[in-house]
Design a protein around this motif. Sequence first.
Motif, PDB file in Angstrom:
ATOM      1  N   ARG A  36       0.854  -1.192   0.000  1.00  0.00           N
ATOM      2  CA  ARG A  36       0.000   0.000   0.000  1.00  0.00           C
ATOM      3  C   ARG A  36       0.887   1.238   0.000  1.00  0.00           C
ATOM      4  N   ALA A  37       0.630   2.145  -0.928  1.00  0.00           N
ATOM      5  CA  ALA A  37       1.440   3.352  -1.061  1.00  0.00           C
ATOM      6  C   ALA A  37       1.131   4.352   0.051  1.00  0.00           C
ATOM      7  N   ALA A  38       2.146   5.141   0.374  1.00  0.00           N
ATOM      8  CA  ALA A  38       1.995   6.245   1.325  1.00  0.00           C
ATOM      9  C   ALA A  38       3.172   7.187   1.132  1.00  0.00           C
ATOM     10  N   HIS A  39       3.019   8.426   1.593  1.00  0.00           N
ATOM     11  CA  HIS A  39       4.132   9.372   1.495  1.00  0.00           C
ATOM     12  C   HIS A  39       5.237   8.926   2.456  1.00  0.00           C
ATOM     13  N   SER A  40       6.441   8.804   1.940  1.00  0.00           N
ATOM     14  CA  SER A  40       7.525   8.243   2.744  1.00  0.00           C
ATOM     15  C   SER A  40       8.053   9.211   3.788  1.00  0.00           C
ATOM     16  N   GLY A  41       7.685  10.496   3.678  1.00  0.00           N
ATOM     17  CA  GLY A  41       8.118  11.469   4.667  1.00  0.00           C
ATOM     18  C   GLY A  41       7.029  11.841   5.639  1.00  0.00           C
ATOM     19  N   LEU A  42       5.792  12.035   5.125  1.00  0.00           N
ATOM     20  CA  LEU A  42       4.706  12.500   5.971  1.00  0.00           C
ATOM     21  C   LEU A  42       4.083  11.398   6.818  1.00  0.00           C
ATOM     22  N   GLU A  43       3.809  10.235   6.210  1.00  0.00           N
ATOM     23  CA  GLU A  43       3.117   9.173   6.943  1.00  0.00           C
ATOM     24  C   GLU A  43       3.507   7.785   6.422  1.00  0.00           C
ATOM     25  N   PRO A  44       4.784   7.438   6.518  1.00  0.00           N
ATOM     26  CA  PRO A  44       5.212   6.122   6.027  1.00  0.00           C
ATOM     27  C   PRO A  44       4.540   4.981   6.765  1.00  0.00           C
ATOM     28  N   VAL A  90       2.228  -0.008   3.303  1.00  0.00           N
ATOM     29  CA  VAL A  90       2.721  -1.390   3.416  1.00  0.00           C
ATOM     30  C   VAL A  90       3.800  -1.524   2.360  1.00  0.00           C
ATOM     31  N   ASN A  91       5.050  -1.607   2.786  1.00  0.00           N
ATOM     32  CA  ASN A  91       6.181  -1.505   1.869  1.00  0.00           C
ATOM     33  C   ASN A  91       6.384  -2.815   1.103  1.00  0.00           C
ATOM     34  N   ALA A  92       6.017  -2.788  -0.171  1.00  0.00           N
ATOM     35  CA  ALA A  92       6.146  -3.993  -1.008  1.00  0.00           C
ATOM     36  C   ALA A  92       7.602  -4.386  -1.190  1.00  0.00           C
ATOM     37  N   LEU A 138       4.590  -9.182   6.171  1.00  0.00           N
ATOM     38  CA  LEU A 138       4.072  -7.925   6.692  1.00  0.00           C
ATOM     39  C   LEU A 138       2.543  -7.917   6.700  1.00  0.00           C
ATOM     40  N   PRO A 139       1.926  -7.438   7.785  1.00  0.00           N
ATOM     41  CA  PRO A 139       0.461  -7.304   7.795  1.00  0.00           C
ATOM     42  C   PRO A 139       0.001  -6.376   6.672  1.00  0.00           C
ATOM     43  N   GLY A 140      -0.994  -6.824   5.939  1.00  0.00           N
ATOM     44  CA  GLY A 140      -1.540  -6.018   4.848  1.00  0.00           C
ATOM     45  C   GLY A 140      -0.929  -6.298   3.493  1.00  0.00           C
ATOM     46  N   ALA A 141       0.179  -7.027   3.450  1.00  0.00           N
ATOM     47  CA  ALA A 141       0.801  -7.374   2.166  1.00  0.00           C
ATOM     48  C   ALA A 141       0.105  -8.596   1.563  1.00  0.00           C
ATOM     49  N   ARG A 142       0.164  -8.671   0.247  1.00  0.00           N
ATOM     50  CA  ARG A 142      -0.455  -9.797  -0.460  1.00  0.00           C
ATOM     51  C   ARG A 142       0.485 -10.293  -1.546  1.00  0.00           C
TER      52      ARG A 142
END
Length: 360
Positions: A173-181, A185-187, A261-265
């Motif tokens: 799952r994508a997210a801003h790596s500075g504001l709210e990493p 969910v880091n693939a 990781l939780p949330g990864a597929r």
Amino acid sequence: MLADLEELVTCESFSADHAAVARSGRVVAEQGRRLLGTPPRTLDIGGVTHVRWTFGTPRVLLLGHHDTVWPIGSLKTHPWSVEQGVARGPGVFDMKAGLVQLFHALASLPSLDGLCVLVTGDEETGSDTSRQLIEDLARQCSATLVLEPSAPGGALKTSRKGVSLYDITVHGRAAHSGLEPEKGVNAATELAHQLLALQTVAGTVTASTGPGTTVTPTLMSAGTASNTVPARAELSVDVRVPTAGAQEAVDQLVRSLRPHLPGARLEIDGGPNRPPLDAAASQRLFALAAEQADRLGMGPLTQAAVGGASDGNYTAGAGCPTLDGLGAVGDGAHADHEHVLTATLPARARLLAHLVGALR
């Protein structure tokens, strides 16, 4: 033979370029027509050009391919040349010299009855469009002779590992790596966990089925921007196995991979591509070839087990006795130093001609 080899090598035939493969197919067809005395049937399957000759009711299948791994334009950096008994050029060893040996060997025979010659156009990419054709022909025949290049020193290939190919896709799952990493969910991180898990697969299979299995991660990619948690990562995996049991064991283990990781597929595609070519499928044919080599005064014929696969894996898997590596003597398949020792071309053609004669 050198003139014919030059004709084939200078017609580039990169597997991914179907137009180039079609041009090469026409050159192969014409060269074969001239030497075998009859035109082939040209088959277009899925846009890929294959060339086939059938003489009577086939009992012996002679198998090769005219596509190469060399991109169009490789002749500029790897030009055709013959110097001091060494021929060079893209695809010269794998396996255009084998095709020349094949045509000249058969041209020397008084009759071609009972033979089928198949030259495919997609061997280097897994034979997706030609596999069914190869297996159907093999089931009709009592022997398959494969004109792939020899092992070092001219050894015939009497055993090949099977191949399985997998594509593993990680969905995160994508997210801003500075504001709210923390919201992502880091693939890429999940992919790292899967790489570590794959390290144990070969060892587990080896412990249960014996040595020889390799599991090799090859291509990897992840992410879309340097300031974004990667939502997707991809991995290609190359598997080589010595037995059908090992191939099945690897398949079960790869498909049992689970996210860390939780949330990864995970999405797992692919599977067994080519079955192993077991030495038992080559034993009788190698003995016959060794006998013919002795009669020709060629010295003792040697054999080798190799990790690379060929269409001979398919014919052996279809139940047809198969002998591989009857093609060129040289080195450097797919590499900058690819070459053929020209002095061996006539002798290898004679060996093939006598082997075909003994089989009929």
